[in-house]
Design a protein around this motif. Structure first.
Motif, PDB file in Angstrom:
ATOM      1  N   UNK A  55       0.364  -1.264  -0.454  1.00  0.00           N
ATOM      2  CA  UNK A  55      -0.047   0.266  -0.015  1.00  0.00           C
ATOM      3  C   UNK A  55       0.703   1.134  -0.211  1.00  0.00           C
ATOM      4  N   UNK A  56       2.113   1.164  -0.610  1.00  0.00           N
ATOM      5  CA  UNK A  56       3.175   2.657  -0.680  1.00  0.00           C
ATOM      6  C   UNK A  56       3.993   2.767   0.101  1.00  0.00           C
ATOM      7  N   UNK A  57       3.643   1.812   1.717  1.00  0.00           N
ATOM      8  CA  UNK A  57       4.453   2.311   3.427  1.00  0.00           C
ATOM      9  C   UNK A  57       6.090   1.776   2.973  1.00  0.00           C
ATOM     10  N   UNK A  58       6.768   2.956   2.870  1.00  0.00           N
ATOM     11  CA  UNK A  58       8.653   3.116   3.091  1.00  0.00           C
ATOM     12  C   UNK A  58       9.221   2.159   3.779  1.00  0.00           C
ATOM     13  N   UNK A  59       8.941   0.680   3.846  1.00  0.00           N
ATOM     14  CA  UNK A  59       8.995  -0.247   5.566  1.00  0.00           C
ATOM     15  C   UNK A  59      10.081   0.218   6.319  1.00  0.00           C
ATOM     16  N   UNK A  60      11.483   0.339   5.491  1.00  0.00           N
ATOM     17  CA  UNK A  60      12.266   0.314   6.146  1.00  0.00           C
ATOM     18  C   UNK A  60      12.584   1.994   6.709  1.00  0.00           C
ATOM     19  N   UNK A  61      12.354   3.127   5.837  1.00  0.00           N
ATOM     20  CA  UNK A  61      12.206   4.302   6.273  1.00  0.00           C
ATOM     21  C   UNK A  61      11.728   5.008   7.498  1.00  0.00           C
ATOM     22  N   UNK A  62      10.871   3.569   7.340  1.00  0.00           N
ATOM     23  CA  UNK A  62       9.571   4.301   9.055  1.00  0.00           C
ATOM     24  C   UNK A  62      10.043   3.212  10.199  1.00  0.00           C
ATOM     25  N   UNK A  63      10.790   2.539   9.616  1.00  0.00           N
ATOM     26  CA  UNK A  63      10.945   1.381  10.973  1.00  0.00           C
ATOM     27  C   UNK A  63      12.277   2.265  11.276  1.00  0.00           C
ATOM     28  N   UNK A  64      13.081   3.185  10.449  1.00  0.00           N
ATOM     29  CA  UNK A  64      14.415   3.850  11.136  1.00  0.00           C
ATOM     30  C   UNK A  64      13.894   5.580  11.787  1.00  0.00           C
ATOM     31  N   UNK A  65      12.739   5.174  11.493  1.00  0.00           N
ATOM     32  CA  UNK A  65      12.237   7.099  12.452  1.00  0.00           C
ATOM     33  C   UNK A  65      12.115   6.538  13.738  1.00  0.00           C
ATOM     34  N   UNK A  66      11.294   4.618  13.595  1.00  0.00           N
ATOM     35  CA  UNK A  66      11.260   4.744  15.180  1.00  0.00           C
ATOM     36  C   UNK A  66      12.155   4.416  16.116  1.00  0.00           C
ATOM     37  N   UNK A  67      12.547   3.595  15.103  1.00  0.00           N
ATOM     38  CA  UNK A  67      14.683   3.727  15.879  1.00  0.00           C
ATOM     39  C   UNK A  67      15.233   4.751  16.579  1.00  0.00           C
ATOM     40  N   UNK A  68      15.227   5.495  15.834  1.00  0.00           N
ATOM     41  CA  UNK A  68      15.651   7.022  16.183  1.00  0.00           C
ATOM     42  C   UNK A  68      14.529   7.530  16.913  1.00  0.00           C
ATOM     43  N   UNK A  69      13.628   7.455  17.075  1.00  0.00           N
ATOM     44  CA  UNK A  69      13.062   8.305  18.477  1.00  0.00           C
ATOM     45  C   UNK A  69      13.198   7.694  19.056  1.00  0.00           C
ATOM     46  N   UNK A  70      13.259   6.277  19.501  1.00  0.00           N
ATOM     47  CA  UNK A  70      13.525   5.517  20.226  1.00  0.00           C
ATOM     48  C   UNK A  70      14.665   5.543  21.072  1.00  0.00           C
ATOM     49  N   UNK A  71      15.543   5.510  19.857  1.00  0.00           N
ATOM     50  CA  UNK A  71      17.151   6.175  21.395  1.00  0.00           C
ATOM     51  C   UNK A  71      17.162   7.228  21.447  1.00  0.00           C
ATOM     52  N   UNK A  72      15.994   8.336  20.821  1.00  0.00           N
ATOM     53  CA  UNK A  72      16.416   9.848  22.208  1.00  0.00           C
ATOM     54  C   UNK A  72      15.385   9.729  22.474  1.00  0.00           C
ATOM     55  N   UNK A  73      14.575   9.038  22.628  1.00  0.00           N
ATOM     56  CA  UNK A  73      13.762   8.846  24.453  1.00  0.00           C
ATOM     57  C   UNK A  73      15.047   7.849  25.351  1.00  0.00           C
ATOM     58  N   UNK A  74      15.209   7.111  24.807  1.00  0.00           N
ATOM     59  CA  UNK A  74      16.853   6.508  25.788  1.00  0.00           C
ATOM     60  C   UNK A  74      17.885   7.569  26.273  1.00  0.00           C
ATOM     61  N   UNK A  75      18.012   8.210  25.186  1.00  0.00           N
ATOM     62  CA  UNK A  75      18.826   9.314  25.435  1.00  0.00           C
ATOM     63  C   UNK A  75      19.065  10.794  26.633  1.00  0.00           C
ATOM     64  N   UNK A  76      17.426  10.807  26.352  1.00  0.00           N
ATOM     65  CA  UNK A  76      16.587  11.705  27.029  1.00  0.00           C
ATOM     66  C   UNK A  76      16.679  10.913  29.155  1.00  0.00           C
ATOM     67  N   UNK A  99      10.396  -2.155  -6.107  1.00  0.00           N
ATOM     68  CA  UNK A  99       9.247  -2.100  -5.078  1.00  0.00           C
ATOM     69  C   UNK A  99       8.304  -1.854  -5.186  1.00  0.00           C
ATOM     70  N   UNK A 100       7.428  -2.478  -4.424  1.00  0.00           N
ATOM     71  CA  UNK A 100       6.206  -2.673  -4.242  1.00  0.00           C
ATOM     72  C   UNK A 100       6.166  -1.778  -3.513  1.00  0.00           C
ATOM     73  N   UNK A 101       6.364  -0.780  -3.369  1.00  0.00           N
ATOM     74  CA  UNK A 101       5.585   0.870  -2.524  1.00  0.00           C
ATOM     75  C   UNK A 101       6.398   1.778  -3.524  1.00  0.00           C
ATOM     76  N   UNK A 102       7.392   1.282  -4.338  1.00  0.00           N
ATOM     77  CA  UNK A 102       7.479   2.016  -5.378  1.00  0.00           C
ATOM     78  C   UNK A 102       5.992   2.290  -6.862  1.00  0.00           C
ATOM     79  N   UNK A 103       5.602   1.021  -7.140  1.00  0.00           N
ATOM     80  CA  UNK A 103       4.839  -0.184  -7.975  1.00  0.00           C
ATOM     81  C   UNK A 103       3.483   1.456  -6.819  1.00  0.00           C
ATOM     82  N   UNK A 104       3.138   0.576  -5.670  1.00  0.00           N
ATOM     83  CA  UNK A 104       2.089   1.682  -5.955  1.00  0.00           C
ATOM     84  C   UNK A 104       2.060   3.005  -5.670  1.00  0.00           C
ATOM     85  N   UNK A 105       3.392   3.637  -5.669  1.00  0.00           N
ATOM     86  CA  UNK A 105       2.958   5.179  -5.773  1.00  0.00           C
ATOM     87  C   UNK A 105       2.172   5.458  -7.569  1.00  0.00           C
ATOM     88  N   UNK A 106       2.922   4.489  -8.429  1.00  0.00           N
ATOM     89  CA  UNK A 106       2.776   4.368  -9.838  1.00  0.00           C
ATOM     90  C   UNK A 106       1.239   3.685 -10.242  1.00  0.00           C
TER      91      UNK A 106
END
Ligand SMILES: Nc1ncnc2c1ncn2[C@@H]1O[C@H](COP(=O)(O)OP(=O)(O)OP(=O)(O)O)[C@@H](O)[C@H]1O
Ligand SMILES: [Mg+2]
Lengths: 319, 263
Positions: A204-225, B72-79
């Motif tokens: 459905x268009x979710x950039x999975x690596x990007x969002x996982x990374x964001x969650x990881x970074x945010x949680x690291x900030x919580x731990x750091x604070x 990548x599936x998420x890029x296909x979704x964009x299309x």
């Protein structure tokens, strides 16, 4: 009008924090409270990482270590004021999480667990071994935040315990507010979706690596604070803050209370912080009890204490 | 009209066994093309290649003339490529409404800082998605359960929920893998109507379905797979009379259904 769940959670939190001191038999309890809130901050980060995004970390104490040692070292070596050292540590943790998170978060399940475990161990080894900077296993003194002095100049006299109780509470409530905002936001839904089904999330268009990374970074900030506040409250910090037991503690607190709910996780932090502080018997066997609690919760209440209790209450109401 | 989705010589092998072998066909906008064939013929595998989940070992997929093979599936979704799954892939802990709301992900601005601080841009995205999602739930008649968790719903409801989520993307091409499986006659009729409606709005549809009555009724074109190969293709009536298709898949029973549907 009905209160949104987000505001209900915050209201409960504020009321409990404000009312608790009324029942404190001695000043010592302010310190216990402050410790609970400091752990509550780290655990709220775990809710975002584990509860929302479904990713495990057994190394987040490493980020707490970075936050803590930033407060000890940055004012001395970089001339950064103690307050700004918290932000400095958070930025450092975020940067490290960003760099390391990219390759690590490609892993799933226990592979991810082991990789994050390695990260945590690495950080704690650096803190332990670079003794000329960190003071090694004996720890290092942390410069005063100067908050009490500031209040004294303004004519307000508060004890250290009392002061840290309110400071940590404020930060924890702010952290809870942010996490609750995230839950019901585009990013929060994307995280919960990739938790539910990574395949479906991708299609459905979710950039999975990007969002996982964001969650990881945010949680690291919580731990750091959380680590920063611990350092500044204690004015002394040892490498234990970055140790494996502390990482396990964070996960256990979150899972015990209910890892998918901010309020639940803070509840877990409260129980596991308060018991060893208040019952000396418990203190001796802390690690054993931690393990036992983990096993029992996983078997009997896999959703965690608070969600299970709420479900049971709800079920009774509907009958 | 020229093809929106163009598949040529597509194939994949798992451990030396060719699950899909040199399949070619095309789908035009607003057209319903069905892929049929016995269990294990390679229909789902074909979908997984088109939607970017599997990397084909041969052949190409083109969308609007552009090579999208193994993208990548998420890029296909964009299309504008969207799909559902044969074995449901839903977000069980989320409400029905939220399940469809994430389907709007690409039109939301998911930036972590504005979302943490609940800035007005973030809240606006959420509100717009909720409105759209509720309208879609109404369309698949699930709006009454909008605030229930997906895991609490019946199989038939979840099948429709997946379609609603896939539609939330506002796709140009929609891949449906057995949308009516496990649904009763009433639900099947509803899904049938929904698919026809979506196609009428100009969306290209690629359908895998075992319910031959449904397939024969709504498809413009049918592709028949057997052991990973395309053994026939054409209009429903043509395919239904193909002796090879009858032998491999339809059998006498299927043919009766087909003739029944034509009347
Ligand atoms: N990831 C995989 N690894 C190995 N073999 C696979 C994989 N995916 C599919 N296959 C094999 O490919 C063949 C085609 O399977 P596929 O699921 O595409 O069939 P299908 O036509 O969708 O069948 P059904 O009607 O039962 O859904 C099967 O033999 C299956 O075992
Ligand atoms: Mg299949």
């Amino acid at each position: 009008m009905q209160l949104k769940p987000k505001y209900l959670s915050l209201l409960i939190l504020v009321l409990l924090v404000a009312a608790a001191p009324l029942f404190f038999p001695s000043g010592f309890y302010y310190r216990v409270g402050a410790l609970i809130f400091i752990n509550g901050i780290a655990v709220t980060g775990m809710v975002i990482l584990i509860g929302y995004a479904g990713q495990i970390s057994l190394g987040h104490a490493g980020f707490a270590g970075i936050g803590a040692y930033s407060c000890a070292l940055a004012p001395v070596y970089l001339n950064i004021p103690p307050v700004a050292a918290i932000a400095f540590g958070a930025a450092l943790s975020a940067a490290l999480a960003w760099v390391v998170g990219r390759p690590i978060l490609k892993l799933h399940g226990y592979y991810l667990g082991v990789a994050t475990l390695g990260l945590g161990i690495l950080i704690s080894m650096v803190l332990l071994n670079e003794a000329q900077w960190t003071g090694g296993p004996d720890g290092i003194a942390v410069p005063d935040l100067g908050l009490r002095g500031l209040l004294r100049d303004m004519g307000l006299r508060v004890g250290a315990g009392e002061l840290w109780y309110w400071v940590a509470a404020l930060v924890m409530i702010l952290g809870a507010w942010l996490a609750l905002n995230l839950f019901d936001s585009p990013t929060g839904r994307a995280l919960r979706a990739l938790h539910g089904s990574e395949v479906a999330a991708r299609t459905i268009g979710i950039d999975v690596p990007r969002h996982k990374l964001h969650a990881f970074v945010v949680s690291a900030v919580y731990a750091s604070v959380s680590g920063s506040l611990l350092a500044q409250m204690n004015r002394l910090i040892t490498p234990d803050v970055a140790g494996f037991m502390h990482s396990v503690q964070m996960v256990t607190m979150a899972v015990l209370g209910g890892v998918s709910s901010v309020l639940g996780a803070i509840f877990g932090a409260t129980i596991l912080t308060a018991l060893p502080q208040l019952l000396t018997v418990f203190h001796q066997y802390e690690h054993m009890v931690l393990g036992l609690v983990m096993i029992l919760v996983m078997i009997f209440l896999p959703d965690g204490l608070l969600p299970s209790i709420l479900k049971r209450l709800k079920g009774r109401n509907e009958e | 009209m020229s093809a929106l989705l163009d598949i040529s010589d597509l194939g994949i092998a798992f451990g030396g066994i060719k699950a899909v072998d040199g399949v070619s066909f095309a789908v035009r906008p607003g057209e319903i093309v069905s892929v049929i064939g016995p269990n294990g013929a390679g229909k789902t595998t074909l979908f997984n290649m088109i939607s970017g989940l599997y990397r084909p070992s041969q052949g190409q997929v083109r969308l609007d003339g552009r090579d999208i093979t193994a993208m990548e599936p998420h890029l296909l979704a964009r299309l504008g490529l969207s799909r559902t799954f044969q074995n449901l892939q839903l977000f069980g802990d989320m409400t029905l409404l939220e399940n469809v709301m994430v389907g709007h992900h690409l039109r939301e601005r998911a930036h972590v800082l504005p979302d943490l601080f609940a800035l007005s841009s973030s809240r606006r995205s959420t509100r717009a998605s909720a409105d759209n999602a509720l309208a879609l739930l109404r369309r698949v008649r699930l709006d009454k359960g909008a605030y229930r968790e997906a895991r609490a719903m019946s199989y038939g409801a979840l099948k429709r929920l997946e379609i609603a989520r896939a539609l939330a993307l506002e796709p140009r091409i929609l891949l449906l893998d057995e949308p009516a499986a496990g649904c009763n006659a009433v639900e099947t009729a509803e899904i049938d109507e929904l698919i026809a409606e979506v196609a009428a709005s100009g969306v290209a549809i690629l359908l895998v379905e075992h319910d031959m009555k449904l397939v024969m009724k709504i498809s413009a074109h049918i592709v028949v797979l057997d052991h990973g190969r395309k053994i026939a293709e054409g209009a429903p009536a043509e395919v239904a009379r193909d002796p090879q298709v009858i032998a491999a898949y339809l059998g006498q029973h299927g043919q009766d259904q087909v003739l029944h549907a034509e009347r």
